[in-house]
Structures are given as structure tokens and as C-alpha cells.
Design a protein around this motif. Structure first.
Motif, PDB file in Angstrom:
ATOM      1  N   GLU A 377      54.317 -63.293   1.368  1.00 22.24           N
ATOM      2  CA  GLU A 377      54.902 -62.491   0.310  1.00 22.24           C
ATOM      3  C   GLU A 377      56.058 -63.233  -0.331  1.00 22.24           C
ATOM      4  O   GLU A 377      56.692 -64.086   0.279  1.00 22.24           O
ATOM      5  CB  GLU A 377      55.364 -61.151   0.868  1.00 22.24           C
ATOM      6  N   ALA A 395      51.287 -62.492  -2.408  1.00 22.06           N
ATOM      7  CA  ALA A 395      50.450 -63.545  -2.972  1.00 22.06           C
ATOM      8  C   ALA A 395      49.207 -63.706  -2.102  1.00 22.06           C
ATOM      9  O   ALA A 395      48.125 -63.991  -2.589  1.00 22.06           O
ATOM     10  CB  ALA A 395      51.218 -64.846  -3.044  1.00 22.06           C
ATOM     11  N   VAL A 396      49.387 -63.547  -0.803  1.00 26.20           N
ATOM     12  CA  VAL A 396      48.279 -63.623   0.135  1.00 26.20           C
ATOM     13  C   VAL A 396      48.398 -62.387   1.017  1.00 26.20           C
ATOM     14  O   VAL A 396      49.463 -62.133   1.572  1.00 26.20           O
ATOM     15  CB  VAL A 396      48.358 -64.900   0.990  1.00 26.20           C
ATOM     16  N   GLY A 418      45.853 -66.619  -5.449  1.00 28.36           N
ATOM     17  CA  GLY A 418      46.526 -66.865  -4.178  1.00 28.36           C
ATOM     18  C   GLY A 418      45.840 -67.918  -3.328  1.00 28.36           C
ATOM     19  O   GLY A 418      46.208 -68.122  -2.178  1.00 28.36           O
ATOM     20  N   THR A 421      48.231 -70.823  -2.527  1.00 28.12           N
ATOM     21  CA  THR A 421      49.277 -70.319  -1.621  1.00 28.12           C
ATOM     22  C   THR A 421      48.753 -70.255  -0.195  1.00 28.12           C
ATOM     23  O   THR A 421      49.469 -70.558   0.759  1.00 28.12           O
ATOM     24  CB  THR A 421      49.724 -68.920  -2.073  1.00 28.12           C
ATOM     25  N   THR A 422      47.485 -69.862  -0.047  1.00 28.17           N
ATOM     26  CA  THR A 422      46.885 -69.818   1.280  1.00 28.17           C
ATOM     27  C   THR A 422      46.913 -71.200   1.925  1.00 28.17           C
ATOM     28  O   THR A 422      47.325 -71.360   3.079  1.00 28.17           O
ATOM     29  CB  THR A 422      45.423 -69.338   1.171  1.00 28.17           C
ATOM     30  N   GLY A 595      44.976 -61.944  -4.060  1.00 28.25           N
ATOM     31  CA  GLY A 595      45.527 -62.125  -2.734  1.00 28.25           C
ATOM     32  C   GLY A 595      44.641 -61.679  -1.591  1.00 28.25           C
ATOM     33  O   GLY A 595      45.022 -61.794  -0.432  1.00 28.25           O
TER      34      GLY A 595
END
Lengths: 631, 319, 327
Positions: A377, A395-396, A418, A421-422, A595
Motif C-alpha cells: 500500500e 497498489a497490490v 500494479g 509494483t508486485t 491490484g
């Protein structure tokens, strides 16, 4: 030398071409010498028709379009002839050209994010476009602007006129650009990679809109793109450019069915198909395009052509008419039929041996990465200088998946979903993320310091941008050796290992002392892969590994990744926005949206029988490089 | 001036070829190592800038004079010639004349330039280094470290540093070594901020992430990957830093807060000369013109370096 | 929005408070008012010196914390910034001198800004042409001429003109002549004093704006949206004037905002040479005369103006750039 279907001699329609280009050449001075960016382009374009110009970076397709618009820098030298409705454009002054631009010819650019002036409202920019060429009141222009915004599908146009560009998404901004382009009913619209910067679902909408705009105005369109799928879906005729010259031109169906120039054949063979389950290796074109300075009088493709003969180097072949609607610049084009020459494919299909792991069922393999409920987050900030927190963005949001040994797991999704981001959450050893990540049986968060560093040996990454991923001040040997030094591998071993790695990824170890600047994009990506392999990792994280590469280069890198997986038993965690590449490379795939995973499963299953509506929309939006499928 | 079409080609190189994705890459000869061809390119670009070359020549002449000037006159800078008070240039071996108490200007000038130059070079070198390390660390490490460093810089910019500088250097009694220390203490913040902004963009480059994912510590990453890649920026800063330090030092000395009797710098020479601007104009104009030549020549060198190293500021990282 | 601005202002106030107090301790450490009396001839007895110092809260025999507390409470309760050793009241000094400095620097700042921006726009449109090169080289030279040299050169030229004409057109020292009566004669007299320092400051100051405006405009000239404007049918020159200039003026405006405080703090060297009794001159006097309270007041004053400049530039950005407007 013309797009044969519009050759006035044999053409049965009586409309005369709206645009005629003859022997267009453009050159720029540079420190290394004169760069011949465009070397003799000729074509005709009739009203209502769409000409697709395809080619890779440096082929001269964008320079051609800018030359037609008269938007090249002053130092460019343009010769030849460009006539619009019989009127010569080459040699006009800036003042004369400005009366043509936006009025008779309009242009849509690649990057909608930077193409609108940030400090003026969308309405002001539309009104400006109208009032430059028309003597109308501001109120009338404003009303027309609202009408245009509605036409290009912007909801609530009367209100949105007063919005600034940054308040629109990329796709919406491209719609505004189209509205500006059609504001004065142009005769010709040039679209320069109009959808390259957009997500695939948005791309489909924008291409549809362009078609509507064309019907609305009856304009001719020049569609410049590197994407064969886009060409297949939009163009009537196609012009393939290579090294500043057209090398093949044909009606779209003819070009895809029966290409006659080895370069076109290679280009089509190098693209993975989103609609094919078979995992045959792609057919790469070896080598790189030539540098456009002091080109010798020879076929510019000769060094990369698998069927070249000594005569190819004798002189540069021009376009030769094969049928009324088809010309190619190859002395052997007569021998080529449906991509075959002498009963064999022009480009030999490379072999990739299946590794031992492929035979083992997934359930019996060990698990390399096990992710449970991964969450990342970010605080939602507001304010320009001093920011304050007003909420939380997930985001995830609760991802669970695992990757088996020798398996490629792909995450697909559009920008902002996302997926990157992962990857970064895993690469950062889940330091700021929630959930558990287990690599080879070790919980990432349970380790600290020295052992955390050792854990990184098993987990390496390949980045998207082959330019940015390599420190320009290091030699290739230093770049590849760096992770080994970081993991304290003895100096004596490192040197041998560098040569070995360079060979593995298809580079010449003799080039170890060069700097990354001396290599092409594809070679740089191979250096990046070699560096990632240096610590003998189990899991390679691939962040858009081929999206910055031209298609002919991309195929070679994809094949390399495929081969490494089989030879070394590597697992990949793979993120890409290009679904065709995903289908080709992945074993399993997860579709990510806002996400979350909306669908996870076997790649063929998901592509052929999507169950979630988002997946369905995503997959149906992919342009297929085959006009028969696209229309 | 410069030949007419050369910068045009630079413009094309940077703006057309790099900006237009469709244009071909600039060829690099794969036989040669890029680093040597790169430095050759930089030298070629620098030499093309005539004002920068003239700057180098003037600077070298002044620097040589400051080192060897003392051997060209029989008088020492502290010596007093009672028989020749305030004589114009050329009197009895006083090449540039003397002041009211009989100090030889030629010897004084050589010593003053040396003093000013040493202060300028030392301060600029150290401040550039501090700024490079502090700015890059702030950018790379981020988080709380970045916030603290930025707040400190921010605060030091609010503090009237020139006032404190004058106060401190006045009270240490004009010792040039102390002056160097004080100028360094109050000189690094502004550059550190500039370095920080540039390093922020370098941090986003993927080779930096790659290094982090190899498990390298922050100091290693900053030292091996970030600082070398802002090298051209630092070079330019260093050169301009010499100019601004010399300006600052002469300003302080001119006001009487910098270098003090019996030592002297260009600033004290100008300050003294100001008193006799009408009775002995040479005492002012000779050091004043020398100082101007020094600062202007260095500014031209910096300008040439900028053109050579960084023809397109947006492509900063490639240099 | 208002809450945000108030928070910024509070932050700055804290900074100013901190900076001022830091300067107070530094000034007490480095300035020695006692020396002023010790050097008196005939020498004063120690207890008399103590008494004199006590009068001004400057006695170094009293613990620094005590002196600081007195100083601070005087400011907070009575807005009294103290006195110098000679008994000059700091409040009056700052109040008077601030306007002297403003007179001196205001004109120069306006002129530098206007000339610099105009030159920047003119040369950016002619990049690498002879006009651009000449302007560029000239600006590099003027920017790097040391202030005392520039001032002296201006004075020398003015005197030469005065001698040639045979009457005093330009005054080389002071802000005004004594004994001039009437509005018009006073105005003319002021201008005669003002011209030279203004010229000296403008010649040094304009180049910064020239370079800034030129490079920002050049960055924007090649922006995609300027190309879009041309594709719409605007000729190059108009596309630059309307689209590139409007965008590039934003950072220039904020830089100007940062310069405004400098107007009131003056130009130390120029004031010294032209003998203007402004804040700049005050600065040198306080340090030379061990005037602790004066020096601290100058520090506080300039910190305050820095803060005003920073807030002003924030406000300007918000006004000019829709992207950062706080909704």
C-alpha cells in the motif's frame, strides 16, 4: 515506384491522388557525417484510403511524415517532391506551410501525455486550432469545439472543454488530439504511432475512433507504426521501410499472404501470435540495421539476409513491380513464394531443445517461489509542495501465487494495474509489503544482513530498458562481474565465468572490454541477462524484457530466454503488457486488474477460454498480425 | 568567433537524433573502446569553443604568473622601499609601481593571485566533494535520511551565511587557512541541493536498482554508480565554484573581513587601490583587471566544459 | 488551501526563529563589544566599561543565557531589538536603511529582470546565430566582473563624462545632496545619485535572467506540444511565443520572487563604494564595530525576507501552473 494499386496507369478509379510523394530524400548533418535518414520514398495516396508505413526504429518512417508536414528542423535537407492536390509542398516558406498544416494536413503524434500544452485548457487549444484557419467568433469556435469533443467520445464535452490536459488520461488526451486533427476537415491525416503509448484496450478504441474520424472527413490517412497487428487492422496498402527506403509495397492482404522481400518475411516471422497455442521458436532476423552514413551501393539488408547471393552486394536494388499491386526491392523476389524459397523457408527456424524439466509434471516439481497474500500500500498524498496523507492506495492487494521449478509465470495487466509494483515488492525482499513471500523454502522476511544478501543470489532481475539498465561507465566485463564480486566469488573464477556467460547469451567474449554504448539494444539486453545469470539464480524476474526492442531483435531475445529456461532449468516471473509475447513465453498467467488477480491459470486456457469479462476484453483487443483475422 | 556551422551539428546530434526515435543511432566505432573515443569527442568539442580555449590560455598565464612572478622581481611582497613611495609602473625596477608605503605591486600581485587561487581551488574542490557525497546519499537512501539532509540544507540557506561568514572570518584575524575552512562550511549546501536533484534522476535508472538487487550497500552504490555518472556536472560545478569562491573571498577581503595584513589577496589589493583610485590609479586597475580576467576566463572555461560534456542537459546521464 | 498556507507560514516562522537565535549566539561568540571600550584613550576603568556594557545588555561577564533571555523578552514583549555599543537603536536603523536600500536596488532589479528576459527570448529564437553568440559571450563577461571592479569602472566613466561636459551630471557618492529644496530639484538630485549604482548593479545582474530564460525557452521549444501547435497551423515564431514562452516563464517568475527580498537587504559592496547608508552598509558597520544586536537584526531581517520570497514563489507557481493548483 508507386503503390501499385494507385498507379494512375492501371488504376480503374478516376479519383486522382490527394498526396503524391516522389523521390523524397531527407538528410541531417551530424558529427559523424551526413545521416541519410530517408533515401528516395515515392507513393500516391487517394482520398479515403489508408496507407500503413511500417518499419523499425531508424527506418525513416517518422522522418518521412515530418517531411510531409514540413516540421523537420532547419538543418534537415529535403529534396524530391511532395504534392498535395497537385500543389508542391517542398520549398514552401514557413508562412505558406502553416496555412496547409492543420487545415489540409493534420497530424497525430505518439505521446499524448506531452503533445498538449500543459498550461492551456483543452478548449483553448481546440479553439485555437479552429480560429487559425477560420474567421469565426470565439463563441462559434467554442461551440464547434464542444461538438468535436463529443464526436471523439469525450463524455460531458461542454464541461470538459474547461479542463487542463493533465486532468485527462492518456487515451482521452489522444482523443483530444484527434479532435484537434479533424477540426478543419483535413484532406490528409498523418498518425505517427498513435497508439504505441497506450494500453491495448485503449489502443483498440482509439484505432476505431480514427476510422470513424476518417469516415467523417473522408480524409486519406497515413498510419505510421511498428506494429504489424495495427497495420493488419487499419491499412489498405502497406509500405515497408528499411534503412530509409521502401523495400516492399503491396495491398495489405497481398503483403501478409505473399511477402516477396526477405525483410518483410522476417518481420512477420519474428512476431509471436496472440492467437496461436503452438510454442514453435520465433524466427529472429540476425544482426542490426545499418548506420545511415556513407551507405555502400548494395542492398542494405544483405548482411542480415539468409538468402543473399553475391549479386546482392553489387548494387542497391530498386522497387520492382511484381504484380499491379505489389513491388519489392529484392533481386530474388521472383523465386520467393509464400515465405519459401526452393521449397524451404527463407528464414530457417531455430531449434530449441526441451530441457529435462519439461517432462516432469508440475505437481512433482519443487516450488521456487511461494507468495501468499502479498499486499503493498502507498499513502495517497495531496498538495503540491508539502504533501499530506489523505488516504491509502492498495497498489497490490492480496496476491497469492506460486512458481514451480522451470516454469514461467506471467502477470499481465494494463498500466497502473500494479504488476510492476508486485515485482519490486518481491525484489525488495518484501520489506515494506504485507503477506509472506517464500523463496526456495526461506521466508524472505525472516532473514537479515548477510543471509539476506545470500538470498539475492537466487533472485535476479532483467529490466525493460536495455539502455538504462547498464552503467555507461562500466565495461561489459565489469558489468557482468559486479554481482559475482558482490557475492564474493573468487576473482580467479570470475574472469572465466564472464566469458562463459557472454557465450551463453550469444555475445562474443572478445568484446568484454567494450562499453555498453558500443552495443545495439538487443545486445545490451543480452548483457543484462548475462549479469542476471552471473550468480546462478533459481528465479529470474523479467520486467518487460523485450518491450523496448524492435520486433526483429525482440524475437532473438525471446528465443534466448526460452532456451535458457530449458538449459538451466530457470523459473521466470514475467511481466509484460504485450500479450502476444506472454502467450508465447509463459506457462501460466495471471491477469491483474486494480491490484488484484482477476484470473489465474494455464496460458492457453486463459487465452482461448477467458472467463472474467476483463480478461475477455483484454484478449479481444489485441491486434492480430493477420488482416484476415482483423477484419 | 566560432566557425559558423559546428554547433548546428551538435544541435542536430542531440535534438534530432536523440529525440526522434525514428532517426538512426549515432554510430560508434565498435573497434575502438568508447571511453577513449568519448574523451576525444569531448576534447574536440571543447577546442571548437574558441572563447573557452582563450579562457584556458588566459587562466594558464595568470596561474604561471602567480607561481613564477616572485622570481621576476627583486622585491618581496612584504618588503618596503622607502625611496619609492607610490611610484608609477616602471620606476626603478618596480614593474607595476608601488603603493603609498612602498610595497611593490608586481610582487604583491603574484602573491595575491596565488592566495586567491589557492583559496578558490581548495574551497571549490572540497565543497564539490561534500556536495557530491551528501547530495547523492540523500537522493539514493531517501526516507528519513533524505528529509533530515534536506531540512539541514534548507535551514542553512535561511541562515544569512554571508553575515556569519564575515563575522567568523573577521574574528579569526585574516588567516587564509581559516578562511578556507569557513568558506567550505558555508559553501556546500547550494551545490548539494543541485546534486540531489540530478542524483534523483540517476537513482531512477535501472542500473542503480540492479546494483541494489545485488545486495550492494548504499555507500558502494553511490560511490561506484551515482557519483561517476554525475561527473560532468561536478566538473562544471568545480570550475564555477572556483569563480564564485574567488568572488566571495575578494568581496570579503575588500570589505576588510577576509585576508588581512600583512598577508594579501586580490581583494585586499583592490581595496587598498580603491583608496588611491585617483592619485595612483594603477594600484587599483592592475589588480582589478587581473581579477576580472581570472574570473571571466574561468567562466568561459566552465561554459566550454558545459558545451563539451553536456550539449543537451536532458541527456545528462549519457555523458 | 488556507490551512496549507498557514502551515507553511508556521514552518517558516520556526526556521526564522531558529536562524535568528543561532546568529545571536554566534554573534556573541565572535563579536567583542568590550574591545570598543578597551581601545579608548585614555583607558577606561573596568567597572565603568562593565556599566556601559550593561546598559546595552552586552556585558560578556553576564552569562550568555541571561543576556539572551533579556534580548528575547525585549523583542517579544516590546519589539525592541536592542541598541549598539554607541547607543544606536537597531529598530530605527533597520527601518531607515531598508528604504535606502530599496531605492538603490529596486530599479536595478526591475531593469535586470526586463533586460534579462527580453534578451533570453531574443537569443533563444536565434540559437547559435551571431546575435546569440555575441549576447552569450557578453553576458558571461558582465556576470563575472567582480562588483568592486564594476562599480569603480562605472564611477570612472561617469567622472570622465562629468569632466567632458564640465558640470556634475552624475554624483558618485551618497543618496542625495544636502540642502536641496523643492520637489522637482529633489527628484532630479535623487536620480543623479541613483543612476550610477543602478547601472553597476544592472550590468552585473541581468545576465542571470538572460541565461535562465534562454535555456528554459530552448528546453520548451523542442517540446512535443510546440510541435502540436505548429501542426495545428501556427508558424514557428508564433508557436514559440504563445506556447513555449508561456510555459517557460513559470520558473523565471519564481526566481524573480526569490530576488525581491534582496531588494531590501541591498548590495553590500555597491553600497560601500557609492557610500549609500543602506542595509548592506549597516552590515559591514555592525561587524566592524562589534554591534551584536545590529548584526542579529540583519540576520533576522534577511531570513524573514527569504521566507517571504519562498512563499511568494509558491503562490506564483500555483497561480501560473494549472498542474500544481491545489484544488
Amino acid at each position: 515506384m508507386t503503390t501499385a494499386s494507385q498507379n494512375p496507369r492501371v488504376d480503374d478509379t478516376d479519383t486522382s491522388p490527394v498526396l503524391s510523394v516522389r523521390d523524397l530524400t531527407v538528410s541531417f548533418p551530424s558529427e559523424a557525417g551526413r545521416v541519410d535518414a530517408v533515401r528516395g520514398v515515392s507513393f500516391d495516396l487517394r482520398p479515403g484510403r489508408t496507407l500503413g508505413i511500417v518499419g523499425e526504429s531508424g527506418s525513416g518512417k517518422s522522418v518521412t511524415s515530418l517531411a510531409i508536414m514540413g516540421l523537420l528542423t532547419k538543418s534537415a535537407r529535403v529534396s524530391g517532391s511532395i504534392t498535395l492536390d497537385g500543389r508542391e509542398l517542398v520549398g514552401l516558406t514557413e508562412g505558406q506551410l502553416s496555412r496547409v498544416r492543420g487545415n489540409e494536413i493534420a497530424m497525430i503524434f505518439q505521446d499524448p501525455l506531452s503533445s498538449l500544452t500543459p498550461v492551456f485548457t483543452v478548449g483553448d487549444q481546440l479553439v485555437e486550432a479552429i480560429q487559425i484557419h477560420r474567421q469565426v467568433s470565439r463563441q462559434a469556435a467554442w461551440d464547434r469545439g464542444i461538438e468535436l469533443l463529443g464526436l471523439v467520445g469525450i463524455p460531458n464535452p461542454a464541461v470538459r472543454m474547461k479542463s487542463f490536459p493533465h486532468e485527462f488520461s492518456g487515451g482521452m488526451r489522444q482523443r483530444v488530439m484527434i479532435a484537434i486533427a479533424i477540426a478543419n476537415d483535413p484532406k490528409l491525416i498523418i498518425a505517427d504511432e498513435p497508439t504505441t503509448a497506450l494500453d491495448v484496450t485503449i489502443q483498440a478504441q482509439v484505432l476505431d475512433l480514427l476510422k470513424t474520424a476518417q469516415q467523417e472527413t473522408g480524409a486519406a490517412v497515413i498510419m505510421i507504426t511498428h506494429d504489424m497487428g495495427v497495420v493488419a487492422g487499419t491499412a489498405d496498402d502497406v509500405l515497408v521501410m528499411y534503412a530509409g527506403k521502401p523495400v516492399e509495397t503491396a495491398a495489405v492482404g497481398e503483403l501478409f499472404n505473399n511477402p516477396k522481400m526477405p525483410y518483410t518475411i522476417g518481420l512477420l516471422g519474428a512476431i509471436p501470435r496472440p492467437d496461436a497455442a503452438a510454442k514453435d521458436p520465433l524466427v529472429p532476423i540476425e544482426g542490426n540495421p545499418p548506420i545511415l552514413i556513407n551507405l555502400p551501393d548494395a542492398c542494405p539488408f544483405v548482411a542480415r539476409c539468409p538468402i543473399s547471393v553475391p549479386e546482392c552486394s553489387a548494387t542497391e536494388p530498386g522497387l520492382v513491380e511484381i504484380s499491379s499491386s505489389h513491388s519489392a526491392a529484392c533481386i530474388r523476389s521472383g523465386e520467393i513464394h509464400q515465405g519459401q524459397i526452393e521449397e524451404r523457408p527463407v528464414f530457417p527456424v531455430p531449434e530449441i531443445a526441451e530441457g529435462r524439466i519439461a517432462g516432469i509434471p508440475r505437481e512433482q516439481r519443487s516450488t521456487v517461489l511461494d507468495v501468499t497474500d502479498l499486499t503493498r500500500e502507498f499513502p495517497l498524498m495531496k498538495g503540491s509542495v508539502l504533501k499530506r496523507r489523505v488516504g491509502t492506495v492498495y497498489a497490490v492487494n492480496g496476491l497469492t501465487f506460486d512458481i514451480a521449478e522451470g516454469e514461467t509465470f506471467a502477470i499481465v495487466g494494463e498500466s497502473g494495474s500494479g504488476k510492476t509494483t508486485t515485482l519490486l515488492a518481491i525484489m525488495d525482499l518484501a520489506k515494506e509489503a504485507g503477506g509472506t513471500v517464500v523463496l526456495n523454502g526461506t521466508d524472505l522476511r525472516s532473514v537479515k544482513g548477510r543471509s539476506a544478501r545470500d538470498l539475492r543470489r537466487d533472485l535476479q532481475i532483467v529490466f525493460q530498458d536495455p539502455m538504462g539498465a547498464l552503467d555507461p561507465r562500466f565495461t561489459v566485463a565489469e558489468i557482468i562481474a559486479e554481482p559475482m564480486r558482490a557475492f564474493s566469488i573468487p576473482r580467479s573464477e570470475i574472469e572465466d565465468r564472464v566469458s562463459e556467460l557472454m557465450e551463453t547469451v550469444g555475445l562474443d567474449p572478445a568484446h568484454a572490454e567494450r562499453f555498453p554504448g558500443a552495443f545495439s539494444g538487443g545486445q545490451r539486453q543480452r548483457i543484462g541477462i548475462a549479469r542476471a545469470l552471473a550468480s546462478k539464480p533459481k528465479l529470474l524476474v523479467l520486467d518487460e524484457p523485450v518491450s523496448a526492442l524492435d520486433v526483429s531483435i525482440q524475437a532473438g531475445v525471446i528465443n534466448l530466454l526460452d532456451r535458457l529456461k530449458h538449459e538451466l532449468g530457470l523459473s521466470y516471473l514475467f511481466v509484460a503488457h504485450d500479450l502476444s509475447v506472454v502467450r508465447h513465453l509463459a506457462d501460466r498467467v495471471a491477469v491483474m486488474y486494480l491490484g488484484k488477480f482477476v484470473e489465474v491459470g494455464d496460458v492457453d486456457e486463459i487465452f482461448d477460454h477467458p472467463t472474467h469479462p476483463y480478461t475477455e476484453a483484454l484478449i479481444s483487443a489485441i491486434p492480430v498480425p493477420d488482416p484476415a483475422v482483423e477484419r | 568567433m566560432t566557425e559558423p556551422n559546428t554547433p548546428e551539428t551538435v544541435e542536430v546530434l542531440t535534438e534530432d537524433l536523440l529525440a526522434d526515435p525514428a532517426a538512426p543511432e549515432v554510430p560508434s566505432n565498435p573497434r575502438k573502446s568508447t571511453s577513449s573515443s568519448k574523451s576525444k569527442l569531448y576534447i574536440k568539442r571543447f577546442l571548437r569553443n574558441y572563447s573557452a580555449v582563450v579562457g584556458v590560455v588566459i587562466f594558464l598565464l595568470i596561474a604561471l604568473f602567480s607561481v613564477f612572478g616572485q622570481y621576476l622581481t627583486p622585491y618581496g611582497y612584504e618588503e618596503v622601499d622607502f625611496f619609492n613611495l607610490q611610484v608609477p609602473p616602471g620606476t626603478e625596477g618596480h614593474i607595476f609601481g608601488t603603493n603609498g608605503v612602498g610595497n611593490d605591486l608586481f610582487a604583491g600581485l603574484a602573491h595575491g593571485i596565488q592566495r586567491s587561487l589557492v583559496i578558490g581551488l581548495a574551497v571549490s574542490l572540497v565543497t564539490t566533494l561534500i556536495a557530491a557525497v551528501v547530495g547523492s546519499i540523500a537522493a539514493y537512501v531517501g526516507g528519513i535520511v533524505e528529509r533530515i539532509i534536506l531540512e539541514v540544507i534548507h535551514f542553512l540557506l535561511v541562515v544569512p551565511s554571508f553575515l556569519i561568514l564575515a563575522m567568523v572570518s573577521n574574528s579569526v584575524g585574516g588567516d587564509w587557512r581559516m578562511l578556507i575552512v569557513v568558506l567550505i562550511i558555508f559553501g556546500w549546501m547550494f551545490y548539494a541541493r543541485v546534486v540531489w536533484t540530478t542524483a534523483l534522476s540517476i537513482r531512477e535508472r535501472e542500473f542503480v536498482s540492479a546494483a541494489r538487487y545485488m545486495g550492494l550497500g548504499p555507500f558502494t552504490v553511490v560511490w561506484r554508480h551515482i557519483i561517476p555518472n554525475i561527473g560532468s556536472l561536478l566538473t562544471i560545478h568545480f570550475t564555477l565554484g572556483v569563480v564564485s569562491t574567488i568572488q566571495g573571498e575578494t568581496g570579503l577581503s575588500f570589505l576588510g573581513f577576509g585576508v588581512k595584513q600583512p598577508d594579501l589577496s586580490l581583494g585586499t589589493l583592490i581595496s587598498d587601490g580603491m583608496g588611491t583610485l585617483y592619485s595612483a590609479p594603477w594600484m587599483f586597475w592592475i589588480p582589478a583587471i587581473t581579477l576580472t580576467l581570472l574570473t571571466v576566463s574561468m567562466a568561459f572555461i566552465a561554459d566550454g566544459l558545459r558545451d563539451a560534456l553536456d550539449p543537451n542537459s536532458t541527456a545528462g546521464g549519457h555523458a | 488551501m488556507i490551512k496549507y498556507v498557514l502551515r507553511r507560514i508556521a514552518g517558516w516562522c520556526f526556521m526564522i526563529f531558529l536562524a535568528t537565535n543561532l546568529t545571536y549566539f554566534l554573534a556573541n561568540a565572535f563579536l567583542k563589544p568590550r574591545v570598543n571600550f578597551q581601545l579608548r584613550r585614555p583607558p577606561l576603568p573596568d567597572d565603568q566599561i562593565d556599566r556601559l556594557l550593561d546598559e546595552h545588555n552586552l556585558n560578556d561577564k553576564i552569562p550568555i543565557i541571561e543576556r539572551w533571555w533579556t534580548w528575547l523578552t525585549d523583542i517579544v514583549t516590546r519589539w525592541d531589538w536592542g541598541t549598539s555599543v554607541d547607543g544606536l537603536v537597531v529598530n530605527t536603523e533597520i527601518a531607515n536603511r531598508m528604504w535606502v536600500s530599496a531605492q538603490l536596488v529596486l530599479g536595478a532589479t526591475i531593469l535586470s529582470t526586463v533586460i534579462g528576459i527580453a534578451l533570453g527570448v531574443y537569443t533563444a529564437a536565434r540559437q547559435y546565430k551571431w546575435q546569440d553568440r555575441i549576447a552569450q559571450q557578453t553576458s558571461v563577461v558582465t556576470l563575472n566582473i567582480p562588483a568592486p571592479v564594476m562599480a569603480a569602472a562605472v564611477v570612472a566613466i561617469a567622472i570622465a563624462i562629468n569632466e567632458k561636459v564640465g558640470s556634475r551630471i552624475f554624483f558618485v557618492a551618497g543618496a542625495q545632496s544636502i540642502g536641496v529644496q523643492g520637489f522637482w530639484p529633489k527628484l532630479v538630485d535623487s536620480l543623479q545619485h541613483l543612476v550610477l549604482p543602478t547601472v553597476a548593479l544592472t550590468v552585473i545582474g541581468y545576465a542571470g535572467f538572460h541565461f535562465l530564460q534562454r535555456s528554459l525557452l530552448l528546453d520548451n521549444i523542442n517540446a512535443d506540444y510546440v510541435r502540436t501547435a505548429r501542426a495545428k497551423g501556427l508558424p514557428l515564431s508564433k508557436a514559440i511565443r504563445k506556447h513555449a514562452l508561456r510555459t517557460s516563464i513559470i520558473p523565471v517568475a519564481t526566481t524573480v520572487a526569490f530576488q525581491i527580498p534582496g531588494i531590501f537587504t541591498g548590495a553590500v559592496i555597491t553600497e560601500t563604494i557609492f557610500a549609500w547608508e543602506g542595509i548592506g552598509r549597516y552590515f559591514t558597520t555592525t561587524i566592524a564595530k562589534n554591534d551584536v544586536h545590529g548584526a542579529v537584526a540583519i540576520a533576522a531581517f534577511s531570513a524573514l525576507l527569504t521566507a517571504i520570497g519562498a512563499i511568494l514563489s509558491d503562490v506564483l507557481i500555483a497561480a501560473l501552473d494549472p498542474r500544481v493548483r491545489v484544488s
